[in-house]
Design a protein around this motif. Structure first.
Motif, mmCIF file in Angstrom:
data_model
loop_
_atom_site.group_PDB
_atom_site.id
_atom_site.type_symbol
_atom_site.label_atom_id
_atom_site.label_comp_id
_atom_site.label_asym_id
_atom_site.label_seq_id
_atom_site.Cartn_x
_atom_site.Cartn_y
_atom_site.Cartn_z
ATOM 1 N N ASN A 2 38.504 -30.839 24.235
ATOM 2 C CA ASN A 2 38.401 -30.747 22.791
ATOM 3 C C ASN A 2 37.537 -31.887 22.247
ATOM 4 O OD1 ASN A 2 40.101 -28.492 22.674
ATOM 5 N ND2 ASN A 2 41.937 -29.772 22.547
ATOM 6 N N ARG A 3 36.779 -31.570 21.213
ATOM 7 C CA ARG A 3 35.935 -32.569 20.586
ATOM 8 C C ARG A 3 36.791 -33.588 19.838
ATOM 9 N NH1 ARG A 3 31.588 -30.929 15.979
ATOM 10 N NH2 ARG A 3 33.518 -30.242 15.000
ATOM 11 N N ASN A 5 37.423 -35.961 16.763
ATOM 12 C CA ASN A 5 37.015 -36.103 15.367
ATOM 13 C C ASN A 5 37.246 -37.538 14.909
ATOM 14 O OD1 ASN A 5 36.266 -33.411 15.043
ATOM 15 N ND2 ASN A 5 38.304 -32.782 14.389
ATOM 16 N N GLY A 59 28.849 -36.197 20.700
ATOM 17 C CA GLY A 59 29.725 -35.037 20.597
ATOM 18 C C GLY A 59 30.879 -35.161 19.628
ATOM 19 N N TYR A 60 30.846 -36.151 18.759
ATOM 20 C CA TYR A 60 31.943 -36.315 17.807
ATOM 21 C C TYR A 60 31.824 -35.341 16.636
ATOM 22 C CZ TYR A 60 32.655 -40.862 20.078
ATOM 23 O OH TYR A 60 32.878 -41.854 20.992
ATOM 24 N N GLY A 61 32.971 -34.918 16.114
ATOM 25 C CA GLY A 61 33.043 -34.394 14.766
ATOM 26 C C GLY A 61 33.220 -35.601 13.863
ATOM 27 N N TRP A 62 32.303 -35.824 12.925
ATOM 28 C CA TRP A 62 32.195 -37.151 12.338
ATOM 29 C C TRP A 62 32.056 -37.124 10.825
ATOM 30 C CZ3 TRP A 62 27.015 -40.164 12.499
ATOM 31 C CH2 TRP A 62 27.200 -41.473 12.039
ATOM 32 N N GLY A 117 28.372 -29.365 12.833
ATOM 33 C CA GLY A 117 27.749 -30.334 13.723
ATOM 34 C C GLY A 117 26.992 -31.437 13.029
ATOM 35 N N GLU A 296 29.047 -45.265 18.881
ATOM 36 C CA GLU A 296 29.390 -44.105 19.720
ATOM 37 C C GLU A 296 30.463 -44.421 20.750
ATOM 38 O OE1 GLU A 296 25.183 -45.422 21.117
ATOM 39 O OE2 GLU A 296 26.336 -45.329 19.255
ATOM 40 N N GLY A 299 35.129 -43.505 20.560
ATOM 41 C CA GLY A 299 36.048 -42.606 21.252
ATOM 42 C C GLY A 299 37.048 -43.338 22.131
#
Length: 331
Positions: A2-3, A5, A59-62, A117, A296, A299
């Motif tokens: 899963n991404r 966020n 690849g983050y939802g940001w 995105g 980045e 995460g």
């Protein structure tokens, strides 16, 4: 997988880029003098903490709160010119990189923007010194889409007093708060001294934020919140952003380890902040732990929180709590 966020309540990236050459006396040019101008001009490609291409490429939802930082001591008119310079830079970047970023005018659009995105960009202001004697500028920043105002920086202005001064909220400051709440602009108490904080508690009628502040019982810096301040913020339905600043994470200013961050989270959770704790990185405004530099790498925090507290709390701190707060504010 899963991404992940991420919703970050504070960074100073706009100033660092917009003022790299435009305002040499404010310190950004000196700090970044060794960096070629072309590497400090675009929000999409730079060597600052936050870069759209790097962050979205990870690849983050940001969702990012981008602050226009207005330093102390400039006077109302020059402070306003600094705000206008950063605002115009922000607008130019939104236009140039519309496939990567979209300004949030209504927080209920954030999930859509993130789902497409793109970076959901919340425009904020740190330091209200340009609001002096006339609340009309509250309406001007609200018209520009500003969603949150940190009332002061470290000094005193016409609204209130920062953590390096002793006075409280002024009568004019009470008018400013009423105007901000009337326009749906969140009042942000980060940087206030204790007297001003409690004056704001008395003056506000809506939930407020401490966008980038830690727990003073863990690290004694006056920029951090006391336990009683955290409790009232939670009771009032507010939000507090965990600040990555090394000096606010541990008293000796050394490079903080993951456990140093966890101690603050533990304290906030023990004070009932499970639904009020978020991220307030202060990227591009301070030195951050090496394992969180550049943005980045954020995460690693989600993984740390998930391991220590479970996936639900990790997701709440990293995204859902801040999203819910701003959605409620705009409802």
């Amino acid at each position: 997988m899963n991404r992940i966020n991420i919703f970050d309540l504070h960074c100073d990236t706009l100033d660092r880029l917009a003022l790299h050459e435009a305002a040499a006396d404010l310190g950004f040019s000196e700090h970044d003098a060794h960096i070629p101008a072309e590497r400090m001009s675009s929000l999409a490609s730079n060597v600052a903490h936050i870069d759209l291409s790097r962050m979205l490429g990870a690849g983050y939802g940001w969702c990012q709160c981008f602050a226009a930082f207005v330093p102390d001591g400039l006077g109302a008119q020059r402070s306003w010119r600094v705000f206008e310079t950063v605002r115009d830079y922000f607008r130019s970047q939104l236009e140039q990189h519309d496939r990567l970023i979209e300004q949030v005018r209504d927080a209920r659009d954030i999930r859509r923007i993130v789902g497409e995105g793109k970076c959901a960009a919340v425009f904020t202001v740190e330091g209200g010194s340009f609001i002096e004697g006339d609340v009309s500028r509250v309406h001007e920043i609200a018209d520009a889409g500003v969603k949150m105002l940190t009332l002061t920086w470290n000094g005193k202005n016409a609204i209130a007093s920062g953590n390096q001064t002793a006075e409280g909220l002024t009568q004019f400051g009470r008018q400013v708060i009423a105007a901000l709440e009337g326009r749906g602009v969140v009042v942000d108490v980060s940087h206030l001294n204790d007297r001003s904080f409690w004056d704001v508690v008395e003056a506000t009628t809506r939930p407020f934020a401490a966008s980038h502040s830690n727990a003073r019982s863990v690290c004694g810096h006056p920029r951090n919140l006391t336990d009683d301040q955290v409790r009232v913020l939670v009771e009032r339905g507010g939000i507090v952003g965990l600040n990555f600043c090394c000096d606010f994470l541990r008293d000796d200013g050394a490079d903080p380890a993951p456990d140093d961050v966890l101690r603050h989270v533990d304290r906030f959770l023990s004070l009932g902040a499970e639904h009020a704790l978020a991220l307030g990185s202060d990227y591009d405004g301070t030195d951050v732990p090496s394992w969180l530099d550049p943005a980045e790498k954020v995460g690693a925090l989600h993984a740390l929180f998930a391991k220590e507290f479970g996936e639900e709390i990790a997701s709440a701190i990293c995204f859902e709590n801040a999203l819910s707060f701003f959605e409620r504010n705009d409802a």
